[in-house]
Design a protein around this motif. Structure first.
Motif, PDB file in Angstrom:
ATOM      1  N   UNK A 161     -15.710  43.897  78.093  1.00 44.03           N
ATOM      2  CA  UNK A 161     -17.273  43.473  78.683  1.00 44.03           C
ATOM      3  C   UNK A 161     -17.951  42.756  77.707  1.00 44.03           C
ATOM      4  N   UNK A 177     -14.421  55.118  78.563  1.00 43.70           N
ATOM      5  CA  UNK A 177     -14.088  54.372  77.506  1.00 43.70           C
ATOM      6  C   UNK A 177     -12.949  53.474  77.443  1.00 43.70           C
ATOM      7  N   UNK A 178     -11.950  54.083  77.959  1.00 45.74           N
ATOM      8  CA  UNK A 178     -10.598  53.268  77.937  1.00 45.74           C
ATOM      9  C   UNK A 178     -10.691  51.986  78.792  1.00 45.74           C
ATOM     10  N   UNK A 221     -12.954  49.622  77.401  1.00 42.93           N
ATOM     11  CA  UNK A 221     -12.131  48.673  76.158  1.00 42.93           C
ATOM     12  C   UNK A 221     -11.440  47.796  76.922  1.00 42.93           C
ATOM     13  N   UNK A 222     -10.556  48.129  77.753  1.00 38.84           N
ATOM     14  CA  UNK A 222      -9.663  47.256  78.372  1.00 38.84           C
ATOM     15  C   UNK A 222     -10.239  45.956  78.917  1.00 38.84           C
ATOM     16  N   UNK A 223     -11.519  46.257  79.577  1.00 35.47           N
ATOM     17  CA  UNK A 223     -12.204  45.070  80.328  1.00 35.47           C
ATOM     18  C   UNK A 223     -12.630  44.298  79.306  1.00 35.47           C
TER      19      UNK A 223
END
Lengths: 394, 164, 331, 176, 185, 166
Positions: free
Chosen positions: F78, F70-71, F74-76
Motif C-alpha cells: 500500500x 505486517x505480512x 507488505x503483500x498489499x
C-alpha cells in the motif's frame, strides 16, 4: 477492499542475468502472483559469440576449438561430431578403432555433462554436498581428457580422420580406475537425493511437459526421453559404430524434473557400461586414417620428406580439396541432437555452418513449463533442463 | 520410406512450385518457391503418409551472387520411419519474406527469430519477430556475407602478419 | 556481570560458529575449509569481522532509511535477549553466598523464551521490507509466514513439557530432570517436533527459505552490506546457539549428566563442570544443525507450510492429548 | 512413494550417515600453492620456443603457427640470417620478433601441431596471472628456452614414440 | 616493431600496488590482512570458465581454504567480482551495473581469455575484454584457465588487497579511474 | 519511585505510538507503531505483577497478530497508493463515534475512586497459578464458551476466505 482482491496486483520479478540459479546468462522476467508464476518472458543472447560467422572465416580444423565452447560440459562430443561432419562431407570412413575410441570419449563426456546437470539440480534444491562428491569424479574425467588431448575442459580433441594421438596406457588405466570408482559415488549421490522425500516433493510434477508438446517444441535428448519419447540419435541414426553395442534408452513418463533427473542418472549408468564395453572390445589398428590429403602427415615424415612437408603446409594453411556440397550430421550430444549443417563451396572455409544447438531449441518451452508453478519450481526446472549458455547463444 | 515415394507425392501435390530436387546429397532435399513453403511443410507434417512431425532445424543462408540470395533451410524428420528431408526456399534481398511455420512447430519460434536476427528474413505471421541474440539496436544483419566478422574496436591485433 | 558474560559468550560462540560451520562443511565435502587465516584458519572470524566492519556502508537509494538500519539491529538485539532465562548451571558459591548461574529466574521462563522467539521475526521482516527489493521482500514474507506457522507446533510441543513438569520456570524444569530423568525419554515425539520447529525458527536448512541463495539471491539481506549484514549473519548463529540451549534445557536435562552429582566435586567445580556439560550439549545441537544443512535439500515454500500445518500441528496435538491421558491415568 | 519414504526419516538418516562417513575420510584437496597436482605430460600450457642441441633457435619464421592459430594470437617478423649468426639460428630465416598474446591464446595446441621445424611446443607450465594487460605479450625473452643445457625444457614426452624413434635413428633433413 | 607497440585499453595498473604513496601504516596492514583472508567473491560465470570455477570450488582445489567459499551472489556483499567467460556487448551494461552495485572496497578479477581480451571470439558481438567497461585488477590467462591458474589469480588479488591503503578508495586517482569508465558513485 | 518513572515512560510511549499509528503516512509504520503500543502495554502488565499476561500479550499480539498484519500490509504494498479523500459524512460520523466513546470513558473514570484500588504489587492475581485457578474454577464455563466463540469465528473466517475464491 474488494477491488484490491479483484484486479490482482502482479509483481514482475527479474530473474537473471546475474541471478545465481540462472548460471549467469539467462534473463527471465517473471510475472508473479505472490510466488506463483503467471507468465515468463525470456531474453537470451547475453553471450552471443557469433560462432557461425567465425566458422565462415576459419579453415575446417580451426573450427574444432570453436565447437569446444558450444556445450562446454561435454566438449569431446562436439569435437567428434564436427569431425564426423567433415568426414561425411569428404566421404571418408573411419575404422573401428577410431570409432570405439570416439565412443569411449563421447560417453565419458556424456557422463560429465549429466553429472554436472544432476548435481546442479541438487545445488539449486539446496543440497550442495552431493555436488562436491560428484565433482570429484568429474575431476577424474578431466584427468583422462588431459591424458588424451592435453586440456581439461576445452579439449580440442581429435582431428578430422581420427585422433592426434593414441590412447596412452596411462589414459586407459585412468579410465578403468574411473569406471571402477564412479559407481560407488553415484550410489552415494543417489542415496542422498533420489529417494529423499524432500527432493521428490521438490521435483515430482515440477515443470512437466507432455511428449507431444515436447516434440512440437523440438526437444531432444534426455529432456525428450523424460517426456516418454525414446528418440536417441545413437540408436536412430547410428554413427561411430554405436550399433555394435547394446544399451538401454531410459525413458520417463511425466516429463517433469524428477523424470529428467532419473533419466540422466540412468544414462550415466548406461554410459558407464558403454565405455567399459568399448574399452574391452577396442580393436587393434591405427588411431587415424591414412588420408594424406586431410590428415596431417606424421611429424617424422614432415621432418624428413618433402612430399609430407607439402601436405603439412597445405593442411595447416587450410588448402585441402573439399568437395562442393552440403551435409547434415547429428550426434547425440549431452542435451540432445547436436546437428551440424555444413555447406561447402569448395573453399578453405565452410560457406555456411549452422549448429543445431539442442539447448537453444528446447529452452523456448521454459515459460510453458513453469507456468502455474512457484518460484522454486522455476529454478529447479531451469537447472533440470540443463541449458548450457554456450550452446544457447552460440 | 523410399525417396521415390516422397518425390512422387510431393510432385503430385506441388508440381509447379518445386524448383529443384537433389537426391545426391545425404538428405533428400527440395528447393521450393517461397510462397508455398508453408503449405509444403504443412503437407509434409500433416499428411498421414508423410508424417514429418519433427522440425529438426531451421536456418538461413546467404548466397550473395545468386539472383535469390537469401535462403531458409528447413530440416524435417519423420521420427517413426527415421527419414530426414531438407526443404529450401529462396527470396530476394529487397523483399525477404517467408511465411512462418510457428503455427505448425512451436520450436520454429526462436529459430525463425534467429534467422531474422542473422539474415533479416522476415517471417510473416510470426508472433514476436524481433532480434533474439543480438542487441535490439543493432542496425545490420551480421551473418550476411558483406558484413565483416571482426569487432572494429579491437586494437591489439596487426592484420599484416596473418595473411587472412 | 553474569549477563555480560553470557552476552560475550554468545557473541564469541556465534563468531566461531561461522568458522566451525565452514570447517564442518569442508569436512563433509572432503575439503579442508578455511585454513589460511591463522593456524587452522582460527583467525578467519576475526578477518571476516574486520572486513565487514571496514566495508562501505551501503544504503539503497529507495530504502526506508530508519527501518533499514532498525532491521539488523533489532535482529541482533532480540537474538541476544533470549539467553537471559536459560539456567547455565547450578549455583555458584562465592563467600558463602549462592549465585545462580542464570540472569533472571523468571517464573514463566518458557513463555519468556517463546515470546522473544515470536518477535524475532520482526528484524527480518523490517529489514527485508525496508530494502525495497523484491527478493528481499519475498524473503521477508517467507520468513514471517514460516515463523508464525512453526511457532504453533513449537508451543504445542512445549505444552507437553509444561504438563509433565507443572512449571513454567526453566530452572525447575531442569531440576526435575536430574540424573537420567530427561524429558526426551518421555517426550520423544515432542522433542522431534521441537527440533524440526527449531530448524524452521532459526531459518536453517532445510528451512532456509527466507535467504535461500539459489532462489532469492540473499533473501532478506540481499541489499545489506558491511556490518549490518554481519548482524544478520551473526544473529542466525546466536539463534542457533540459544535454541540449542533451550532444547538442551527442556529435553536433554540441561546441565545435568547422570552420575555427575555423585562424584563429590566441590560446588564451584561442580558448577563449572555442569556448565561444560550444558555447553557440550549445545555444541552437539550446533553440529546437528550443520550436519543437516550440508546433507538435505531444502523444502519448497508450500511444502513447508503443508508440513507445518498438516503434519506437525496434528502430531503435536496428538502428543498433547496422549500426554494428558497418561498424566490423568497416573494420578 | 512408499510409507518409509513418506515419513522422511529413513532417507534423511541415510543421507546423514553418508555425509558423516565423509567427515573422517581423507581429504581430496590438493593444497595448491604448496602442493602441486600432477599435470599430464601432454598438458597444453605455456609455450616454449625450442633450441636445438647446439643451442640454436629452431624457428624459421615460416608463419604456419600464426596461420594455424584460431585466436590470431601469434605475431612474428622474419629476417634473413646474416653470416656469422649460424651459432644462433639453425635456419636461414629466423624470427626477430616472435610474440604470443597470452590473453588471446586459447592453448588449443594447433601451433605445436602446425610447426614443421619442431620449434614451438606447449609445456606443462601454466601462465601466471598479471596485474596489467600489457604484460601478457610474451616476446622471445619469455618464450625462447634458455640456452643453458641444464635448464632445457624436456618436451620428449609430448612427442609420439614414432617421432622419438625416428630421431634416434635418423638425422633430420634440416639438421644438417 | 618498437613504434608499433599495440595500444591497450584504459586499464590502469592498480595504483595501490605500483605507487608506494600513502600506505604502510600498521593499521592499514592489519585491515589489509583481514580483508585478504575474507574475500567473498561474486562469481559472474557466463561460460566455460564458470565450469572451471566450479572445479575450483570443488574438493580438489577448494577455494574455501582462502576464506572465499562464501559466494555472495548479491553484489552488495561481495568484495571481488570474478568475471568468468565471454562477455558479449549485450552483457556489458549488466556487468557495469553489477560493478556499480558493489560496495567499496571492490576488486575485479578477469578470468580467462574471453573476459580478459575476447579470446578467440574476435567478433562483432563480443566485448574485447571487460576492462572496457570496468577497471580490472588482475587478469588470468587461459581458455579456460586451470583451477591452479584461477587460484593463482586469486592469490594475486589477495596480495593486492593486503597491500592496499585504506585511503586509496578516496584518492583522486581512484575517482579519476572510475570517471574514466563512466562510473560515478 | 523507580516504578513510577517506568510507568510514566511506558504510558507516554503507549500514547505517543498510539497517536503515531494514526498519524504516520506509511501503513508499515502504522503497524510497527501499533506493535510498539502493545509492547508498552505489556510493560504495564509487568508493572502490575502480571508477567504471564504480559508475555502472553507479547506472544499473541506482537508475535502473531501483528506479524500477520505486517505480512498483509507488505503483500498489499500500500506504499504508493493515493488514499482518496473521504467524503464529509464519514468524517462527521467518525467524529460523533469518537466523541461518544470519549464521553463514556470520562463518565467511567469520574466515578472511579483511585484510593480504593489495591497496590498492584501485593496482588498475586496476575501470576500463572492464580490465573489458572480462577479461569478453570470460577470462570470455567465463560472461558470455555469464549473459546467456542473463537472457534466459530475462525470457521467463519475460513469460510469467508474460501468464498472469495469462488
Amino acid at each position: 477492499m474488494t477491488d484490491i482482491l479483484d484486479d490482482k496486483q502482479y509483481t514482475t520479478l527479474n530473474l537473471g542475468p546475474t541471478h545465481p540459479a540462472t548460471h549467469g546468462i539467462f534473463q527471465n522476467v517473471l510475472t508473479l502472483d505472490g510466488e506463483q508464476i503467471i507468465d515468463a518472458e525470456q531474453t537470451i543472447g547475453y553471450i552471443h559469440r557469433a560462432f557461425e560467422k567465425i566458422a565462415e572465416h576459419r579453415p575446417f580444423y580451426q573450427i574444432t576449438p570453436l565447437t569446444d565452447r558450444l556445450n562446454y560440459c561435454s566438449s569431446p562430443i562436439n569435437n567428434i561430431g564436427w569431425h564426423q561432419t567433415v568426414e561425411k562431407l569428404l566421404g571418408v570412413k573411419t575404422t573401428k578403432r577410431i570409432d570405439y575410441m570416439r565412443i569411449i570419449l563421447m560417453e565419458l563426456a556424456r557422463i560429465t555433462d549429466h553429472l554436472v546437470c544432476n548435481s546442479v539440480i541438487g545445488v539449486d534444491s539446496g543440497a550442495l554436498t552431493g555436488f562436491i562428491y560428484v565433482f570429484q569424479e568429474r575431476e577424474k574425467v578431466y584427468e583422462i581428457y588431459e591424458e588424451v588431448s592435453g586440456a581439461r575442459l576445452t579439449t580440442n580433441m581429435g582431428r578430422i580422420g581420427g585422433f592426434e594421438r593414441d590412447l596412452s596406457l596411462k589414459a586407459v588405466k585412468k579410465i578403468r580406475e574411473f569406471l571402477d570408482h564412479l559407481p560407488k559415488v553415484l550410489h552415494e549421490f543417489e542415496k542422498l537425493l533420489m529417494r529423499n522425500r524432500i527432493f521428490m516433493d521438490r521435483t515430482i510434477g515440477v515443470g512437466p511437459i507432455s511428449g507431444e508438446r515436447a516434440l512440437n517444441y523440438g526437444f531432444t535428448g534426455p529432456n525428450l526421453r523424460a517426456a516418454g519419447v525414446d528418440y536417441d540419435v545413437r540408436v536412430m541414426t547410428p554413427y561411430s559404430s554405436y550399433d555394435d553395442f547394446e544399451f538401454i534408452i531410459p525413458v520417463g513418463t511425466q516429463g517433469d524434473t524428477y523424470d529428467r533427473f532419473c533419466v540422466r542418472q540412468q544414462e550415466i549408468w548406461e554410459s558407464v557400461k558403454l565405455v567399459r564395453n568399448a574399452l574391452e572390445n577396442l580393436p587393434e589398428g591405427s588411431f587415424h586414417l591414412d588420408v594424406p590429403q586431410f590428415y596431417l602427415p606424421p611429424k617424422e615424415a614432415v621432418y624428413s620428406k618433402m612430399e609430407a612437408l607439402i601436405w603439412h603446409f597445405k593442411i595447416v594453411m587450410g588448402e585441402i580439396e573439399v568437395p562442393v556440397g552440403e551435409v547434415y550430421h547429428s550426434v547425440e550430444g549431452g542435451n540432445g541432437e547436436l546437428g551440424f549443417y555444413l555447406v561447402s563451396d569448395g573453399g578453405r572455409t565452410p560457406f555456411r555452418l549452422h549448429f543445431r544447438r539442442p539447448g537453444f531449441i528446447y529452452y523456448q518451452a521454459y515459460p510453458e513449463m513453469i507456468r502455474g508453478g512457484v518460484l522454486s519450481d522455476a529454478i529447479l526446472t531451469m537447472s533440470s533442463m540443463n541449458v548450457i549458455a554456450g550452446e544457447l547463444d552460440a | 520410406m523410399e525417396n521415390s515415394f516422397i518425390i512422387d507425392k510431393l510432385y503430385k501435390a506441388f508440381d509447379q512450385d518445386i524448383l529443384k530436387m537433389d537426391t545426391s546429397s545425404d538428405v533428400l532435399s527440395f528447393i521450393i518457391a517461397s510462397p508455398v513453403v508453408h503449405d509444403v511443410i504443412s503437407f509434409l507434417k500433416n499428411d498421414e503418409n508423410m508424417n514429418f512431425n519433427f522440425l529438426t532445424d531451421l536456418c538461413g543462408i546467404h548466397y550473395p551472387d545468386r539472383g535469390l540470395p537469401l535462403g531458409v533451410v528447413y530440416h524435417l524428420h519423420n521420427l517413426t520411419e527415421n527419414k530426414r528431408i531438407r526443404i529450401k526456399t529462396f527470396v530476394t534481398m529487397n523483399e525477404p519474406k517467408v511465411s512462418t511455420v510457428t503455427d505448425l512447430f512451436s520450436s520454429a519460434n526462436w529459430m525463425e527469430r534467429e534467422t531474422f536476427d542473422f539474415y533479416g528474413i522476415i517471417f510473416e505471421g510470426h508472433p514476436n519477430l524481433k532480434r533474439i541474440l543480438n542487441v535490439e539496436y543493432m542496425d545490420f544483419f551480421p551473418l550476411r556475407k558483406e558484413y565483416p566478422l571482426e569487432d572494429p574496436t579491437r586494437e591489439d591485433k596487426d592484420d599484416r602478419y596473418f595473411g587472412r | 556481570m553474569l549477563a555480560s558474560f553470557i552476552l560475550v559468550l554468545s557473541l564469541l560462540v556465534a563468531m566461531y560458529s561461522t568458522l566451525i560451520e565452514r570447517k564442518v562443511a569442508g569436512w563433509f565435502q572432503d575439503r579442508h575449509g578455511p585454513n589460511r587465516a591463522g593456524p587452522w584458519g582460527l583467525l578467519q572470524p576475526l578477518a571476516d569481522g574486520a572486513k565487514l566492519f571496514f566495508k562501505e556502508e551501503f544504503m539503497p537509494l529507495s530504502a526506508d532509511k530508519f527501518l533499514y538500519i532498525l532491521g539488523p539491529s533489532l535482529t541482533m538485539f532480540i537474538a541476544l535477549l533470549t539467553s537471559a532465562a536459560i539456567p547455565w548451571g547450578p549455583d555458584l558459591i562465592i563467600n558463602g553466598a549462592a549465585y545462580p548461574l542464570q540472569v533472571a529466574d523468571v517464573n514463566i521462563g518458557i513463555l519468556y523464551v517463546f515470546a522473544i522467539l515470536s518477535i524475532g521475526v520482526y528484524g527480518i521482516m523490517i529489514g527485508g521490507w525496508a530494502s525495497n527489493n523484491k527478493y528481499a521482500l519475498l524473503g521477508a514474507v517467507r520468513a514471517s509466514s514460516q515463523m508464525i506457522s512453526y511457532e504453533l507446533a513449537m508451543s504445542l510441543s512445549i505444552i507437553t513439557i509444561v504438563m509433565m513438569t507443572g512449571s513454567l520456570s526453566m530452572r525447575e524444569i531442569v531440576a526435575q530432570q536430574q540424573g537420567f530423568n530427561w524429558n526426551i525419554i518421555y517426550q520423544p515425539l515432542g522433542f522431534l517436533i521441537f527440533l524440526i520447529c527449531a530448524f524452521a525458527e532459526t531459518n536453517r536448512a532445510p528451512f532456509d527459505l527466507p535467504e535461500c541463495e539459489t532462489e532469492l539471491v540473499g533473501g532478506y539481506h540481499t541489499e545489506y552490506s558491511s556490518m549490518k549484514l554481519g548482524f544478520y549473519l551473526f544473529a542466525e548463529y546466536i539463534n542457533m546457539f540459544i535454541s540449542g540451549a533451550v532444547m538442551a534445557t527442556l529435553f536433554l536435562g540441561g546441565y545435568h549428566f547422570p552420575g555427575l552429582d555423585k562424584l563429590g566435586l566441590s560446588p564451584n567445580v561442580f558448577a563449572f563442570v555442569s556448565f561444560m556439560v550444558l555447553f557440550t550439549k549445545i555444541t552437539l545441537f550446533g553440529f546437528i544443525y550443520m550436519w543437516i544443512r550440508w546433507t538435505l535439500p531444502r523444502f519448497r515454500y508450500d511444502q513447508l507450510m503443508k508440513l507445518g500445518w498438516k503434519s506437525l500441528i496434528p502430531l503435536a496435538i496428538l502428543n498433547v492429548v496422549v500426554t494428558g491421558v497418561v498424566i490423568l491415568l497416573n494420578q | 512413494m512408499t510409507f518409509w519414504e513418506r515419513i522422511y526419516f529413513p532417507a534423511i538418516l541415510n543421507g546423514m550417515r553418508i555425509t558423516f562417513g565423509h567427515l573422517f575420510r581423507r581429504k581430496t584437496t590438493v593444497q595448491y600453492p604448496e602442493v602441486k597436482r600432477e599435470f599430464s605430460d601432454i598438458y597444453r600450457g605455456k609455450h616454449v620456443l625450442k633450441r636445438d642441441d647446439e643451442g640454436r633457435e629452431r624457428c624459421t619464421a615460416c608463419g604456419l603457427c600464426a596461420v594455424a592459430c584460431p585466436a590470431e594470437a601469434i605475431t612474428m617478423v622474419a629476417a634473413e640470417r646474416k653470416p656469422g649468426e649460424e651459432h644462433l639460428y639453425r635456419e636461414e630465416k629466423y624470427a626477430t620478433v616472435y610474440e604470443i598474446n597470452m590473453l588471446r591464446c586459447i592453448f588449443c595446441g594447433d601451433c605445436e601441431e602446425a610447426c614443421p621445424k619442431e620449434a614451438i611446443f606447449l609445456t606443462k607450465e601454466i601462465v601466471k596471472s598479471e596485474y596489467e594487460r600489457g604484460k601478457f605479450i610474451y616476446g622471445k625473452a619469455e618464450l625462447v628456452e634458455p640456452s643453458d643445457p641444464a635448464r632445457r625444457i624436456d618436451i620428449s614426452k609430448r612427442q609420439t614414440p614414432e617421432v622419438l624413434a625416428f630421431k634416434k635413428n635418423k638425422k633430420f633433413k634440416h639438421n644438417k | 616493431m618498437q613504434k608499433e607497440t599495440p595500444k591497450y585499453n584504459k586499464s590502469e595498473p592498480p595504483e595501490g600496488y605500483t605507487a608506494p604513496g600513502i600506505f604502510a601504516t600498521t593499521f592499514d596492514k592489519v585491515i589489509g590482512l583481514a580483508r585478504k583472508n575474507s574475500i567473498w567473491p561474486l562469481p559472474f560465470a557466463t561460460s566455460c570458465c564458470g565450469i572451471e570455477f566450479m572445479a575450483t570450488m570443488g574438493a580438489h582445489y577448494d577455494l574455501g581454504r582462502f576464506g572465499a567459499e562464501r559466494l555472495s551472489f548479491s553484489p552488495r556483499q561481495a568484495d571481488l567480482l570474478m568475471v568468468m567467460g565471454t562477455i558479449a556487448k549485450k552483457m556489458a551494461p549488466v556487468i557495469q551495473q553489477v560493478y556499480i552495485q558493489m560496495a567499496e572496497p571492490r576488486w575485479v578479477l578477469a578470468v580467462g581469455a574471453c573476459a580478459s581480451s575476447g579470446g578467440i571470439f574476435d567478433t562483432y558481438s563480443v566485448l574485447q575484454g571487460i576492462d572496457r567497461v570496468v577497471p580490472v585488477d588482475v587478469y588470468v590467462p587461459g581458455c579456460p584457465p586451470r583451477p591452479e591458474q584461477i587460484i593463482d589469480g586469486f592469490m594475486k588479488v589477495q596480495e593486492l588487497v593486503a597491500n592496499e591503503s585504506l585511503r586509496r578508495r578516496y584518492s583522486a586517482e581512484y575517482k579519476e579511474l572510475l570517471e574514466g569508465y563512466g562510473i560515478l558513485k | 519511585m523507580f516504578t513510577q518513572y517506568i510507568f510514566h515512560f511506558l504510558s507516554i510511549m503507549a500514547l505517543f505510538s498510539a497517536v503515531m499509528v494514526l498519524a504516520s503516512k506509511k501503513p508499515i509504520h502504522s503497524v510497527l507503531f501499533l506493535t510498539l503500543t502493545f509492547f508498552s502495554i505489556a510493560g504495564h502488565y509487568v508493572l502490575l505483577n502480571a508477567q504471564f499476561l504480559a508475555v502472553v500479550h507479547v506472544i499473541v499480539y506482537a508475535g502473531a497478530i501483528m506479524v500477520l498484519f505486517l505480512f498483509t500490509v507488505m503483500l498489499l504494498n500500500l506504499n504508493h497508493d493515493e488514499r482518496s479523500p473521504k467524503p464529509m459524512w464519514v468524517n462527521i460520523m467518525a467524529f460523533i463515534a469518537g466523541g461518544m466513546l470519549m464521553l463514556t470513558l470520562i463518565g467511567i473514570f469520574r466515578g472511579y475512586d483511585i484510593q480504593s484500588a489495591q497496590d498492584p504489587m501485593t496482588t498475586q492475581i496476575g501470576l500463572v497459578k492464580n490465573l489458572g485457578k480462577i479461569l478453570y474454577h470460577d470462570y470455567l464455563i465463560p472461558f470455555e464458551l469464549s473459546s467456542v466463540l473463537f472457534l466459530t469465528a475462525m470457521v467463519g473466517a475460513v469460510l469467508l476466505g474460501k468464498k472469495e475464491q469462488i
